[in-house]
Design an enzyme around this catalytic site. Structure first.
Site, mmCIF file in Angstrom:
data_model
loop_
_atom_site.group_PDB
_atom_site.id
_atom_site.type_symbol
_atom_site.label_atom_id
_atom_site.label_comp_id
_atom_site.label_asym_id
_atom_site.label_seq_id
_atom_site.Cartn_x
_atom_site.Cartn_y
_atom_site.Cartn_z
ATOM 1 N N LYS A 678 -13.147 -7.649 -3.668
ATOM 2 C CA LYS A 678 -12.431 -6.526 -4.282
ATOM 3 C C LYS A 678 -10.927 -6.783 -4.212
ATOM 4 O O LYS A 678 -10.321 -6.699 -3.139
ATOM 5 C CB LYS A 678 -12.759 -5.212 -3.556
ATOM 6 C CG LYS A 678 -12.265 -4.010 -4.356
ATOM 7 C CD LYS A 678 -12.127 -2.752 -3.548
ATOM 8 C CE LYS A 678 -10.694 -2.344 -3.261
ATOM 9 N NZ LYS A 678 -9.682 -2.482 -4.281
ATOM 10 N N GLU A 759 -6.320 -7.779 9.052
ATOM 11 C CA GLU A 759 -4.913 -8.178 9.190
ATOM 12 C C GLU A 759 -4.040 -7.111 8.542
ATOM 13 O O GLU A 759 -4.238 -6.779 7.374
ATOM 14 C CB GLU A 759 -4.693 -9.530 8.535
ATOM 15 C CG GLU A 759 -5.453 -10.611 9.288
ATOM 16 C CD GLU A 759 -5.328 -11.965 8.644
ATOM 17 O OE1 GLU A 759 -4.236 -12.283 8.164
ATOM 18 O OE2 GLU A 759 -6.334 -12.686 8.613
ATOM 19 N N CYS A 793 3.990 -9.283 4.525
ATOM 20 C CA CYS A 793 3.773 -8.649 5.832
ATOM 21 C C CYS A 793 4.574 -9.385 6.902
ATOM 22 O O CYS A 793 4.872 -8.837 7.950
ATOM 23 C CB CYS A 793 2.294 -8.574 6.174
ATOM 24 S SG CYS A 793 1.443 -10.094 5.847
ATOM 25 N N GLU A 889 6.833 0.618 8.949
ATOM 26 C CA GLU A 889 6.835 -0.476 7.993
ATOM 27 C C GLU A 889 7.268 0.050 6.624
ATOM 28 O O GLU A 889 6.683 0.990 6.108
ATOM 29 C CB GLU A 889 5.442 -1.094 7.895
ATOM 30 C CG GLU A 889 5.478 -2.426 7.190
ATOM 31 C CD GLU A 889 4.111 -3.073 7.038
ATOM 32 O OE1 GLU A 889 4.070 -4.280 6.863
ATOM 33 O OE2 GLU A 889 3.100 -2.357 7.077
#
Ligand SMILES: Cc1cc2nc3c(=O)[nH]c(=O)nc-3n(C[C@H](O)[C@H](O)[C@H](O)COP(=O)(O)OP(=O)(O)OC[C@H]3O[C@@H](n4cnc5c(N)ncnc54)[C@H](O)[C@@H]3O)c2cc1C
Length: 1009
Positions: A678, A759, A793, A889
């Protein structure tokens, strides 16, 4: 030919005779410098430490710091000089304030050996002395590496000022040879184009030239007015084509076309130097522009070799020293044979190279007043004197500047003087005989056991190991796919063609793929170009629950056969996929430019990473695929091996749209799981391409299923599904934690405990120590924070600067950020593109507002396209660790700068977040570097480099704390997440008898039904 060799030997002997009349050791200054150089030439490790110490010294302000660094660099040395060095260090420590000053004074003395003057006034003393010795000059302004346009303006202003100064001071000087003065003005300035444009991108020569030409024109105009000469120095290979094109562009302009006082450098160590030189000459003839070429071997040999090897590029320089020497001679001939249009300047200290040029000029009947020899200040003094005595024109290359900015120049010269391969060391230190020094380099190439060095050989060498030796690092048995080198025009052309091709098919529709069947449904999601959101990149089917159910069932059914398929076959599937990616490489990169707004090199990096995942995991599977004996025990055999887990659901993000999707899917496939893939909604067309690639590679039906759709609709359903055994997820913390939690709930009928490979994000910090090399720290921090718009990231979001350096770092950081090019990455030279979509765009803008209320907005880029989701690179200062912009973040081009008193506080701040993904540390203090390595909490800690750009196999990637479950994509234990281990033990004794031999591997039980 023989005659030429005899003549070279005769002339060489004459030069040596004159040199020996004024004997001078290589290390002309006695004392400290001479002793250090002698030690360096005898001991490689000492040399490395010594050069590093010299490099950091000027940045150290306190005597105590100097002695501390001395101690850290040298006391630990295990070599013949250790006692001597240790005694010196002990003595220095007892009186730091004296020894610190003394060391600085001595190293300054070393620098003065190669730097002709601190400033324009100072250098005149040297130039006058040389003028009396009939030696001319070219002056080069030393400076810090230029990281911003503000700094380029300063460099340009310094050039103008220097030109005026030199012209005034040398007004009454005449040509040393009283001849040929028309070709050789007294005032000669060497410029470096990297000092005149801070955003040079090899993929975009046109933009570089558009920025450089207006900076250079006033310098050229002034030089012309003053009757001076301007030389374009040549730097690294990546700048070469731009420098050549710029030269041709400027000197074709009517204003400069007839002005013969411009020169450029050709580096003979480059394999394509002859082609470049011939092109230049053809250009000169066609435009009737006379110009000069300074022929050199080249100053960046080690750098080119290291950089190419790291990126998997073919190495542009020759690998054997005699090849460079032979090419220098071949190019000398080209130059002299075309004397009617080009003036030759031979830049060498090598008596053989010089004697060859002299002999050849005579053979071709070219008068010695029509060319010149150029040598560096502080090197080969006796050779210069000899050439003057022989009646040749000699010019000295004289760097001008302060010690600190001059340090990298100094270190390059130290390297050159102590190089094993160098002529100067051979002649003046190792006392190699004249006969050997004057040998024909072509003969040496022919005699070499390897023949001419292979440009690809260095990168291949390290892969000759069979992987069995314990000394071989695990990542080293894998050879990474190369990056595309956009310095080549061919690469630029192919990328432009691919962009056109992909643009032509924007808006196409893409189906689901379930069980090998294309499933077209009415529900679709439009994937938009974030640079131009009215442009539809593709319309991709959006699966609902029925399709999700069908995909799970199909994958479950396919598992029985796929799990029993030999791992070799599965590995080959991955390798075929990598080969297709290689074939479609530019097209895939171009798609990423449109679909997710990646600048060219970033997009190419993503495709390279996807290929690496395929090839690396194929190799790793071969390593772990066979059942392996656990112990040699008589009478019993125990074999350890792995079974696949079942159906894997792969949920990937949009920021590495092909690589991460491919990495997770291939890890699952190669280990024998079947996969539902996906992709993120924003990058579903990239996902469709990956599916296409695997179909072409021959993935059996049902083994890999492509199920784009909305996370909120099918994502949660699939995560909870009883028949999904493994979930590989990369994405936000919010979604990751939900998956982690719901995977822990066992549903009715569920066969396996679900494994989650998760992750998530980061709040990554980079610390800049007080002795850091700011040239590197600024450039790498800017890239880490704003590369791909901060949407990695691994991106830097908290820059922690030690108080002592804070003001200087900030000043350079802000002007470097202001110089970034922000725009549509379809154009090649953009460093910052758009944000992925409207939601992210608004979220980041909201964080910028939060930042404004919490901290001080120090910088926001002004030049941003009006259309598209562009957010200007933004920097906040006065940020405190507890502020939201320092904790949460943001995933965008927003950088918080925090000030720390000392390293203790800096590490505390760095570690004071929920995340532990990447981190960086810039320092030149060995003890501090060791501390950072040991104490910074992050899955990937980078020292003295950017904190993004992990390479498969080399930098296995992934974090812990709230950044992830501790798995390492691209690492050698990654595949183990996708399998269950099994051990089969058999008693092989029958009535006290057992076979003596037990094989180390068996294949029998590696499959199950
Ligand atoms: C006045 C002047 C200006 C210069 N300007 C520039 C410039 O603009 N740009 C630039 O790049 N260089 C420039 N150089 C060249 C450079 O700085 C070195 O001084 C030069 O390469 C040393 O060559 P040599 O002939 O004096 O010595 P040699 O000892 O004969 O040659 C040393 C050179 O050989 C090459 N070499 C070393 N090992 C190998 C190997 N294993 N395989 C292949 N080749 C090898 C390297 O280029 C090395 O520098 C300039 C040099 C001078 C004298």
């Amino acid at each position: 030919m023989r005659f030429l060799q005899t003549e070279i030997e005769r002339r060489g002997a004459r030069i040596f005779e004159l040199v020996d009349r004024h004997p001078e050791p290589l290390l002309s200054k006695a004392g400290f410098y001479q002793r250090l150089m002698a030690l360096s030439m005898r001991d490689e490790r000492f040399k490395v430490q010594m050069f590093r110490f010299v490099d950091v010294l000027p940045s150290l302000r306190r005597s105590g710091d100097i002695v501390q660094h001395l101690d850290e660099y040298f006391t630990d040395m295990r070599n013949g000089f250790a006692p001597l060095v240790r005694t010196g260090v002990r003595a220095a420590k007892s009186v730091p304030w004296i020894s610190g000053q003394l060391l600085r004074w001595n190293v300054s003395g070393m620098a003065r050996q190669f730097i002709a003057g601190k400033n324009p006034d100072d250098v005149m003393k040297t130039l006058r002395k040389r003028h009396e010795q009939r030696i001319g000059f070219t002056v080069d302004l030393l400076g810090e590496a230029v990281v911003s346009e503000k700094e380029t303006d300063e460099y340009a202003a310094r050039c103008l000022e220097l030109l005026g100064h030199l012209a005034r001071e040398t007004d009454a000087w005449s040509d040393p040879l009283d001849d040929g003065a028309g070709l050789f003005p007294v005032v000669n300035l060497s410029v470096k184009i990297s000092s005149l444009y801070s955003q040079m991108n090899p993929a975009d020569p046109a933009a570089a030239i558009a920025h450089l030409a207006p900076k250079l024109r006033p310098i050229l105009q002034r030089a012309k007015e003053l009757g001076a000469f301007i030389n374009f120095d040549m730097e690294s290979f990546s700048h070469k084509n731009i420098t050549l094109d710029l030269f041709k562009t400027l000197f074709a302009e009517p204003e400069f076309r007839d002005w013969p006082h411009a020169g450029i450098v050709i580096q003979a160590y480059l394999r394509d130097a002859e082609k470049d030189l011939v092109d230049l000459i053809d250009w000169g003839r066609a435009s009737r522009t006379r110009f000069t070429v300074r022929l050199v071997k080249g100053a960046y040999w080690d750098y080119e070799k290291i950089k190419s090897t790291q990126n998997g590029w073919s190495i542009p320089v020759y690998l054997q020293k005699p090849e460079s020497d032979a090419n220098f001679e071949a190019l000398s001939r080209v130059l002299l044979e075309n004397e009617s249009i080009v003036t030759a300047a031979f830049g060498s200290h090598n008596v053989r190279s010089i004697a060859h040029a002299q002999a050849l000029a005579d053979e071709l009947g070219i008068d010695r007043t029509r060319f010149e020899f150029q040598l560096l200040y502080g090197m080969a003094g006796p050779v210069k004197r000899a050439l003057v005595e022989m009646g040749y024109r000699v010019r000295e290359y004289c760097p001008v500047g302060e010690l600190l900015p001059g340090m990298s120049y100094l270190v390059r010269r130290l390297l050159e003087n102590t190089s094993n391969e160098g002529f100067l060391r051979a002649k003046f230190s190792d006392n190699v005989s004249e006969k050997i020094l004057l040998r024909d380099p072509n003969e040496l190439v022919r005699e070499s056991p390897n023949g001419a060095g292979n440009p690809d050989s260095v990168s291949k060498d390290r892969h000759l190991f069979d992987g069995a030796s314990l000394d071989v690092p695990p990542g080293d048995v894998y050879e990474n796919a190369p990056l595309v080198n956009f310095a080549y025009q061919q690469s630029q052309k192919e990328m432009r063609a691919a962009l056109r091709q992909v643009r032509a098919r924007l808006g196409k529709k893409y189906p689901l793929v379930i069980g090998g069947e294309k499933v077209w449904i009415d529900r679709t999601t439009a994937s938009l170009n974030p640079s131009a959101p009215d442009e539809i990149v593709g319309d991709v089917a959006a699966a609902g629950i029925p399709e999700a159910e069908r995909a799970v069932k199909t994958a479950r059914d396919a598992f029985a056969k796929w799990s029993r398929t030999p791992f070799e076959e599965r590995a080959r599937l991955l390798e075929r996929a990598a080969a297709i990616m290689e074939r479609r490489r530019y097209e895939l990169s171009a798609l990423e430019v449109f679909e997710v707004g990646k600048p060219w090199a970033e997009a190419d990096g993503d495709i390279r990473e996807a290929m690496d995942f395929c090839l690396f995991y194929a190799q790793q599977m071969r390593r772990i695929g066979r059942p392996r004996l656990t112990q040699h025990v008589p009478g019993e055999e125990s074999y350890y091996h792995y079974w696949p887990r079942g159906v894997a659901l792969v949920i990937a993000p949009w920021n590495f749209p092909i690589a991460i999707l491919c990495g997770m899917a291939t890890a699952a496939l190669v280990t024998g799981n079947t996969v539902i893939m996906k992709p993120a909604e924003q990058s579903a067309v990239c996902g469709a391409m990956l599916m296409e690639i695997f179909e072409e590679a021959g993935v059996p039906s049902g083994v890999l299923n492509f199920l784009p759709g909305h996370g909120s609709v099918i994502g949660a359903h699939l995560v909870d599904h009883k028949d999904v055994d493994l979930i590989a997820f990369t994405g936000s913390r919010e979604v990751g934690l939900k998956i982690w939690e719901s995977a822990g709930i066992t549903r009715p009928g569920q066969r396996e405990l679900k494994r989650v490979v998760c992750e998530m994000g980061g709040k990554n910090a980079v610390i800049i120590d007080s002795d850091a090399d700011l040239d590197e720290a600024i450039v790498d921090s800017i890239y880490s924070a704003f590369g791909y718009q901060g949407q990695k990231c691994s991106a830097l979001s908290r820059l922690i600067v030690l108080e002592e350096n804070y003001d200087r770092v900030l000043e350079r950081l802000l002007s470097a950020a202001a110089s970034l090019r922000v725009g549509d990455p379809e154009g090649p030279g953009m460093s910052v593109g758009p944000i992925i979509d409207k939601t992210a765009y608004e979220r980041i803008l909201n964080y910028i507002e939060i930042g404004k209320s919490e901290a001080t907005l120090a910088f926001q880029h002004q030049d941003v396209p009006p259309k598209g989701y562009f957010i200007p690179p933004t920097i906040f200062v006065d940020v405190k660790p507890n502020m939201r912009i320092a904790r949460e973040e943001i995933f965008g081009p927003v950088l918080s700068v925090l000030k720390a008193r000392d390293l203790d506080e800096a590490i505390k701040i760095a570690n004071g977040t929920d995340y532990a993904l990447t981190a960086g540390f810039f320092s030149r203090g060995p003890a501090n570097i060791e501390r950072a390595k040991a104490e910074i909490e992050a899955g990937n800690v980078y020292i003295n480099r950017s904190c993004t750009g992990a390479v498969v196999g080399r930098h296995p990637f992934g974090g812990f704390k709230m950044s992830g479950g501790g798995t390492k994509a691209g690492g050698e234990d990654y595949l183990l997440q996708f399998v269950v281990p099994r051990v089969v033990t058999e008693n092989i004794t029958r009535h006290g008898f057992a076979p003596e031999e037990t094989p180390l591997y068996r294949d029998e039980f590696r499959v199950h039904s």
